[in-house]
Design a protein around this motif. Sequence first.
Motif, PDB file in Angstrom:
ATOM      1  N   PRO A   1       6.600 109.726   9.894  1.00  0.00           N
ATOM      2  CA  PRO A   1       6.035 108.775  10.861  1.00  0.00           C
ATOM      3  C   PRO A   1       5.753 109.391  12.223  1.00  0.00           C
ATOM      4  CG  PRO A   1       7.802 107.737   9.643  1.00  0.00           C
ATOM      5  CD  PRO A   1       7.817 109.180   9.258  1.00  0.00           C
ATOM      6  N   LEU A   2       6.648 110.314  12.681  1.00  0.00           N
ATOM      7  CA  LEU A   2       6.414 110.950  13.972  1.00  0.00           C
ATOM      8  C   LEU A   2       5.199 111.875  13.920  1.00  0.00           C
ATOM      9  CD1 LEU A   2       7.271 111.357  16.860  1.00  0.00           C
ATOM     10  CD2 LEU A   2       8.921 113.093  16.095  1.00  0.00           C
ATOM     11  N   VAL A   3       5.066 112.621  12.826  1.00  0.00           N
ATOM     12  CA  VAL A   3       3.886 113.479  12.667  1.00  0.00           C
ATOM     13  C   VAL A   3       2.613 112.632  12.655  1.00  0.00           C
ATOM     14  CG1 VAL A   3       2.678 115.013  11.065  1.00  0.00           C
ATOM     15  CG2 VAL A   3       5.119 115.340  11.487  1.00  0.00           C
ATOM     16  N   ALA A   4       2.649 111.515  11.908  1.00  0.00           N
ATOM     17  CA  ALA A   4       1.473 110.631  11.857  1.00  0.00           C
ATOM     18  C   ALA A   4       1.156 110.077  13.240  1.00  0.00           C
ATOM     19  CB  ALA A   4       1.725 109.499  10.871  1.00  0.00           C
ATOM     20  N   PHE A   5       2.187 109.702  13.988  1.00  0.00           N
ATOM     21  CA  PHE A   5       1.984 109.158  15.332  1.00  0.00           C
ATOM     22  C   PHE A   5       1.319 110.197  16.233  1.00  0.00           C
ATOM     23  CE2 PHE A   5       3.212 108.199  19.673  1.00  0.00           C
ATOM     24  CZ  PHE A   5       3.032 106.819  19.753  1.00  0.00           C
ATOM     25  N   LEU A   6       1.805 111.417  16.213  1.00  0.00           N
ATOM     26  CA  LEU A   6       1.260 112.467  17.071  1.00  0.00           C
ATOM     27  C   LEU A   6      -0.169 112.834  16.680  1.00  0.00           C
ATOM     28  CD1 LEU A   6       4.412 114.759  17.341  1.00  0.00           C
ATOM     29  CD2 LEU A   6       3.452 113.309  19.140  1.00  0.00           C
ATOM     30  N   LEU A   7      -0.421 112.961  15.374  1.00  0.00           N
ATOM     31  CA  LEU A   7      -1.772 113.318  14.932  1.00  0.00           C
ATOM     32  C   LEU A   7      -2.768 112.208  15.260  1.00  0.00           C
ATOM     33  CD1 LEU A   7      -1.016 114.938  11.444  1.00  0.00           C
ATOM     34  CD2 LEU A   7      -1.825 116.104  13.502  1.00  0.00           C
ATOM     35  N   ALA A   8      -2.390 110.956  14.981  1.00  0.00           N
ATOM     36  CA  ALA A   8      -3.299 109.841  15.254  1.00  0.00           C
ATOM     37  C   ALA A   8      -3.527 109.677  16.753  1.00  0.00           C
ATOM     38  CB  ALA A   8      -2.737 108.550  14.660  1.00  0.00           C
ATOM     39  N   GLY A   9      -2.470 109.839  17.552  1.00  0.00           N
ATOM     40  CA  GLY A   9      -2.630 109.737  18.998  1.00  0.00           C
ATOM     41  C   GLY A   9      -3.538 110.822  19.546  1.00  0.00           C
ATOM     42  N   SER A  10      -3.395 112.052  19.035  1.00  0.00           N
ATOM     43  CA  SER A  10      -4.263 113.147  19.480  1.00  0.00           C
ATOM     44  C   SER A  10      -5.708 112.887  19.084  1.00  0.00           C
ATOM     45  CB  SER A  10      -3.783 114.473  18.868  1.00  0.00           C
ATOM     46  OG  SER A  10      -2.454 114.741  19.247  1.00  0.00           O
ATOM     47  N   TYR A  11      -5.883 112.367  17.873  1.00  0.00           N
ATOM     48  CA  TYR A  11      -7.244 112.042  17.424  1.00  0.00           C
ATOM     49  C   TYR A  11      -7.869 110.969  18.312  1.00  0.00           C
ATOM     50  CZ  TYR A  11     -10.807 109.694  14.613  1.00  0.00           C
ATOM     51  OH  TYR A  11     -11.963 109.085  14.194  1.00  0.00           O
TER      52      TYR A  11
ATOM     53  N   ILE B   1      -2.900 104.806  17.727  1.00  0.00           N
ATOM     54  CA  ILE B   1      -4.315 104.595  18.057  1.00  0.00           C
ATOM     55  C   ILE B   1      -4.479 103.371  18.960  1.00  0.00           C
ATOM     56  CG2 ILE B   1      -6.585 104.076  17.099  1.00  0.00           C
ATOM     57  CD1 ILE B   1      -5.797 105.688  14.625  1.00  0.00           C
ATOM     58  N   VAL B   2      -3.754 102.302  18.664  1.00  0.00           N
ATOM     59  CA  VAL B   2      -3.844 101.096  19.490  1.00  0.00           C
ATOM     60  C   VAL B   2      -3.327 101.371  20.898  1.00  0.00           C
ATOM     61  CG1 VAL B   2      -2.993  98.741  19.778  1.00  0.00           C
ATOM     62  CG2 VAL B   2      -3.722  99.537  17.521  1.00  0.00           C
ATOM     63  N   ALA B   3      -2.228 102.132  21.004  1.00  0.00           N
ATOM     64  CA  ALA B   3      -1.676 102.454  22.323  1.00  0.00           C
ATOM     65  C   ALA B   3      -2.671 103.246  23.160  1.00  0.00           C
ATOM     66  CB  ALA B   3      -0.377 103.237  22.167  1.00  0.00           C
ATOM     67  N   VAL B   4      -3.350 104.209  22.561  1.00  0.00           N
ATOM     68  CA  VAL B   4      -4.342 105.005  23.301  1.00  0.00           C
ATOM     69  C   VAL B   4      -5.530 104.139  23.697  1.00  0.00           C
ATOM     70  CG1 VAL B   4      -5.968 106.939  23.135  1.00  0.00           C
ATOM     71  CG2 VAL B   4      -3.638 107.178  22.253  1.00  0.00           C
ATOM     72  N   ALA B   5      -5.936 103.215  22.827  1.00  0.00           N
ATOM     73  CA  ALA B   5      -7.094 102.360  23.122  1.00  0.00           C
ATOM     74  C   ALA B   5      -6.892 101.556  24.395  1.00  0.00           C
ATOM     75  CB  ALA B   5      -7.378 101.432  21.943  1.00  0.00           C
ATOM     76  N   PHE B   6      -5.658 101.163  24.688  1.00  0.00           N
ATOM     77  CA  PHE B   6      -5.386 100.336  25.860  1.00  0.00           C
ATOM     78  C   PHE B   6      -4.761 101.132  27.007  1.00  0.00           C
ATOM     79  CE2 PHE B   6      -5.707  97.223  22.475  1.00  0.00           C
ATOM     80  CZ  PHE B   6      -6.404  96.184  23.086  1.00  0.00           C
ATOM     81  N   ALA B   7      -4.730 102.446  26.896  1.00  0.00           N
ATOM     82  CA  ALA B   7      -4.114 103.273  27.936  1.00  0.00           C
ATOM     83  C   ALA B   7      -4.973 103.257  29.201  1.00  0.00           C
ATOM     84  CB  ALA B   7      -3.949 104.705  27.445  1.00  0.00           C
ATOM     85  N   PRO B   8      -4.349 103.260  30.388  1.00  0.00           N
ATOM     86  CA  PRO B   8      -5.124 103.296  31.636  1.00  0.00           C
ATOM     87  C   PRO B   8      -5.761 104.647  31.913  1.00  0.00           C
ATOM     88  CG  PRO B   8      -2.777 103.351  32.100  1.00  0.00           C
ATOM     89  CD  PRO B   8      -2.901 103.130  30.635  1.00  0.00           C
ATOM     90  N   SER B   9      -5.246 105.702  31.308  1.00  0.00           N
ATOM     91  CA  SER B   9      -5.820 107.042  31.476  1.00  0.00           C
ATOM     92  C   SER B   9      -5.422 107.885  30.276  1.00  0.00           C
ATOM     93  CB  SER B   9      -5.324 107.700  32.779  1.00  0.00           C
ATOM     94  OG  SER B   9      -3.917 107.840  32.758  1.00  0.00           O
ATOM     95  N   LEU B  10      -6.181 108.926  30.038  1.00  0.00           N
ATOM     96  CA  LEU B  10      -5.903 109.831  28.924  1.00  0.00           C
ATOM     97  C   LEU B  10      -5.150 111.056  29.432  1.00  0.00           C
ATOM     98  CD1 LEU B  10      -9.327 109.741  27.032  1.00  0.00           C
ATOM     99  CD2 LEU B  10      -7.229 108.525  26.431  1.00  0.00           C
ATOM    100  N   PRO B  11      -4.179 111.546  28.678  1.00  0.00           N
ATOM    101  CA  PRO B  11      -3.502 112.787  29.090  1.00  0.00           C
ATOM    102  C   PRO B  11      -4.468 113.965  29.051  1.00  0.00           C
ATOM    103  CG  PRO B  11      -2.815 112.117  26.883  1.00  0.00           C
ATOM    104  CD  PRO B  11      -3.644 110.999  27.425  1.00  0.00           C
ATOM    105  N   GLU B  12      -4.166 114.977  29.854  1.00  0.00           N
ATOM    106  CA  GLU B  12      -5.017 116.155  29.878  1.00  0.00           C
ATOM    107  C   GLU B  12      -4.976 116.878  28.527  1.00  0.00           C
ATOM    108  OE1 GLU B  12      -7.018 117.054  32.274  1.00  0.00           O
ATOM    109  OE2 GLU B  12      -6.412 115.345  33.518  1.00  0.00           O
ATOM    110  N   PRO B  13      -6.087 117.493  28.110  1.00  0.00           N
ATOM    111  CA  PRO B  13      -6.108 118.175  26.804  1.00  0.00           C
ATOM    112  C   PRO B  13      -4.989 119.190  26.603  1.00  0.00           C
ATOM    113  CG  PRO B  13      -8.335 117.938  27.662  1.00  0.00           C
ATOM    114  CD  PRO B  13      -7.420 117.470  28.741  1.00  0.00           C
ATOM    115  N   PRO B  14      -4.646 120.026  27.607  1.00  0.00           N
ATOM    116  CA  PRO B  14      -3.512 120.951  27.374  1.00  0.00           C
ATOM    117  C   PRO B  14      -2.211 120.210  27.080  1.00  0.00           C
ATOM    118  CG  PRO B  14      -4.784 121.646  29.283  1.00  0.00           C
ATOM    119  CD  PRO B  14      -5.294 120.296  28.910  1.00  0.00           C
TER     120      PRO B  14
END
Length: 791
Positions: free
Chosen positions: A44-54, A8-21
């Motif tokens: 941990p990997l599942v949690a990372f992917l789910l939280a990042g997608s959220y 979640i922290v990584a996405v918060a500071f990302a310069p752009s969001l990946p495309e939904p697909p």
Amino acid sequence: MTAAIAAIVAVAFAPSLPEPPLIAASLLVGVGVCFWLPVRIRWPLVAFLLAGSYACGYGYWRSAALLPVALEGVDLTANIRVLSAPEQRATHPPYFRFDAEPIGQLSCSVQGDQRCNSAQLPSRLGRLRLNWYGVEPPALGANITVSMRLRRPHGYRSVGAFDYGRWLFVSGYSAIGYVRNPDSALSSAGVGFSAAIARQQLIAAPLAYIAQYSHGAIMNALLFADRSAISSAQWALFSQTGTSHLMAISGMHIAMVLAWGWVFGRLGALLWLRSYLAAPAFAFSFALIYAAMAGFPVPTQRALLMAATALLAYSLRRHISRWQGYFAAMFIVLLLDPLAPHQIGFSLSFAAVGVLLWAYQGQRQRNSLSLLHSQWVVILGLLPALGLWGFGFSGLSLPANLVAIPLVALIILPVLFVGLILYPLWPALAAHLFSTADTLLDILLKTLAFMAEWLPLIHFSPPWPALILGLIAVMIVLLPRGVPAKWLAIIPLLALFCWPVARPAKGALWLTVLDVGQGLAVVLQTHSKTLLYDVGPDFNSGFNTADAVVIPALRKFGIDKLDTLVLSHADRDHAGAAPVLLDKIAVNQLFWGERVADLTAQGEQCGRGQKWRWDGLVFEFLAGGHNSGAEKTAGNNSSCVLMVREENDGRGLALITGDIEADIERQLLTLYRQTGLTKAHAKQHNLQATVLIAPHHGSNTSSTEAFIAAVAPSEVVFSAGLHNNYGHPAAAVRKRYTQQGSHCWFTGQQGSIQFRYQNGLLTERRLVRAWQYYWEEGLKPEICPKFNSAG
């Protein structure tokens, strides 16, 4: 939880969001691959992917509520609901600021407006921050139909400056603007229920009542987290003594109220409830009510969640690790708001609790020294976080907090709470209690002011290497007793304060054009000297760019005094903030083009031919003052025109022109034409310069073709605000510089920009903030269409 938090922290500071697909594909592939991995890695990997997608989904949802770029500055009509009590920002002329939310669909105010009709009107727009330029503002909770002009969240992109645009977005705002013709606004029928409005309506009466006391602003901050009325002088005092946290309802305040609730619960259990659950129930109820009164800021969310974890464990008679409670609270806060890492309260709150947990792990502190030791731990542990956010460090933090915390926690807050409870029931007694609290606050402020005379606030802005080294050193110093030689880590900890600040080499020049909105401020650094050309504007509300932009930038550059200050002329957008700057920064020499009102500092008027030498560079005024010889020399045309040359061969490095207009440009062409000069003197008697700060912000009244040809700049900077009302820089002016072959930079878009010279040559140009957040418009490399950043 740790993996999810990292995502979640990584996405918060990302310069752009990946495309939904791509998000969906990564999630499916990642979850599928996880079942082939060991369990220790799988979850941990599942949690990372789910939280990042959220977090990505949340980012798309929030970005979709932003005002479309095409609708900035367009007249829009909407039915809005007032979400906050209007705050008066100035008295002459009066104007107010409030938050609002649109109800229903936006529409074009002007039929046939092509800008509006060609844009896609958004179906959803989030919270708005509006200015109301009228005598009578709307009431809290009112529903009105207004015409307004909006723009997307935007702030100063300058080194060390507070990023207002970032704060607006992460605080939930979709646009800011003002109401046009407020007297013609129409009331409309109310709709729905708003918890925010209900809270403000409930506390409106006690807020107004408490405001009559001399320290009512501080009392309101302690009770309701309403800090808007605290004066700048009081904030400066709290900052200098390290007690600002007392004015922000945080974990410490929640812990106090929690303890009171626990005491009442234990008394209730002894007298009539006969249940061990009474204490945790009372404690959490008290803390929840207090957090609701404050509006649930992030520090109170963290404290409530950690308290709920501990109280639940107590109620279920289970043991839960403190670290589990800590990370659980952080995880839930991030689920509620994935943009919380951008808030100062998030960083400081979790950092403070984290260092306490780290320092006290596996040990107990004797009660007689608990407050002293915990304050020492927090002060030491927060140094890296304070450096990250650019805050100062007060050597008075420990003694000041040892006085302030017990006084506020054990006396002032209880008195205020009892007075608040009795306010509707027994007004006379409540008034005595509020008066007592006011007297105690007066004593506290006088004590802090006495302490503040002894030690100044230490400002430090360490680079990333120093921050990392300081963080490691803090963790070593706070290790449990018995770790050998841990105090040696104090030595690398000093890197936070003693890290050398970069300066230009001898003969080099660093020129930084600061983003001060619609105004001008330029910092010129040589090997041993610093010159500031203009300071930017101030405003009727009390806001000024000296405090907001210029002084933070000087501190970031390691500059605590100025060798020379040049105020080009007296216009407010150039010299409005000068009195504030001169009150806080020492200046050895002052030049001005015309006298600035309310400026008492001693100086002299700039004039043609004045020059001096610094570190192998020559600084010379080519024009300025009222003796320039032009037809009109007051105002814009009295601007000091400053040329910086290389001493050896006279090559022009930078030309700063203030607000001169076409007639001064013609005069300069006449005075500095090259005809009749020997080759040896030609370079020293022409207008050629590598970098030009465009005259008058790029107005069409300046930058004539002949002047541009004479200067022949390879780089030109327009210092102007984004979407300013003057249309700066004008399209015709940009076209002239394009035809000349100049690279063009606009502080309103690119923010502050720095040019570095070595041996008379421009070796580097850098945007102070070259990155962007995913919700911002893409940073355009430059604004002259003929070139790009590589051209």
